[in-house]
Design a protein around this motif. Structure first.
Motif, mmCIF file in Angstrom:
data_model
loop_
_atom_site.group_PDB
_atom_site.id
_atom_site.type_symbol
_atom_site.label_atom_id
_atom_site.label_comp_id
_atom_site.label_asym_id
_atom_site.label_seq_id
_atom_site.Cartn_x
_atom_site.Cartn_y
_atom_site.Cartn_z
ATOM 1 N N ILE A 156 0.869 -1.092 0.168
ATOM 2 C CA ILE A 156 -0.055 0.015 0.098
ATOM 3 C C ILE A 156 0.937 1.158 -0.053
ATOM 4 N N ALA A 157 1.866 1.212 0.913
ATOM 5 C CA ALA A 157 2.874 2.316 0.845
ATOM 6 C C ALA A 157 3.518 2.514 -0.260
ATOM 7 N N ILE A 159 2.503 1.422 -3.561
ATOM 8 C CA ILE A 159 1.663 2.024 -4.558
ATOM 9 C C ILE A 159 1.331 3.470 -4.482
ATOM 10 N N THR A 160 1.189 3.891 -3.244
ATOM 11 C CA THR A 160 0.860 5.086 -2.884
ATOM 12 C C THR A 160 1.837 6.082 -3.377
ATOM 13 N N ALA A 161 3.029 5.965 -2.945
ATOM 14 C CA ALA A 161 4.268 6.609 -3.004
ATOM 15 C C ALA A 161 4.373 6.654 -4.765
ATOM 16 N N ALA A 163 2.194 6.291 -6.998
ATOM 17 C CA ALA A 163 1.093 6.895 -7.624
ATOM 18 C C ALA A 163 1.318 8.438 -7.553
ATOM 19 N N PHE A 164 1.797 8.946 -6.389
ATOM 20 C CA PHE A 164 2.042 10.208 -5.982
ATOM 21 C C PHE A 164 3.279 10.644 -6.984
#
Length: 179
Positions: A156-157, A159-161, A163-164
């Motif tokens: 999750i971390a 994918i989030t990083a 994506a940003f």
């Protein structure tokens, strides 16, 4: 010539604007969270629900996968301890130091996967003595579930990083008119 242009557009090195990169990222983390220490998570769920032969199969598969991971760590550990950080360092320097988007994209997938591999090696080392004794299938299933949760948090971390970072790259490049 038209076919060559189509193929080159499919293999675009601008990773963050490429659909194939995002598919690869999703498949990578889906696979990482499904195969926990080399054991498919549906096997863990089946062992918890049914017990009996399913629980024995879980213990066998976990024992095999744990021994395999620890064997890789023993036999190739020194080489991997040198090669993996070197490759990741090269990717990080090329990507973020020299602004190569393809290296950034690879680093944003491979660095978190290296962390997953390290915690998997550690989990295998913790599970090995339990599996050598008379293990309770519930305890093994619980350990695999906890390990999966840690992998999912890392995913999750990551994918989030990613994506940003990808969104920032796409916005930055579109503001310069680069397509």
């Amino acid at each position: 010539m038209q076919i060559l242009n189509i193929l080159l557009s499919l293999i675009d090195m601008r990773s963050f604007s490429n659909l194939w990169y995002w598919i690869a990222l999703a498949v990578t983390w889906s696979t990482a969270s499904h195969w926990v220490l080399g054991v498919p998570f549906d096997m863990v769920l089946r062992a918890r629900r049914r017990g009996g032969a399913s629980a024995e199969a879980l213990l066998d598969q976990t024992r095999i996968s744990t021994e395999r991971l620890l064997g890789i760590g023993r036999e190739a550990g020194m080489v991997l301890a040198v090669v993996i950080p070197f490759v990741l360092s090269v990717l990080v320097v090329l990507g973020f130091g020299y602004d190569m988007e393809f290296a950034q994209a690879l680093a944003l997938i491979l660095v978190p996967l290296a962390v997953v591999w390290l915690i998997s090696l550690r989990a295998a080392a913790r599970l090995a003595p339990v599996l050598a004794a008379a293990p309770r299938p519930e305890a093994v299933a619980e350990a695999l579930t906890h390990h999966r949760f840690r992998i999912q948090l890392i995913g999750i971390a990551a994918i989030t990083a990613t994506a940003f970072w990808g969104m920032m790259q796409n916005l930055r490049l579109s503001s310069f008119g680069i397509h």
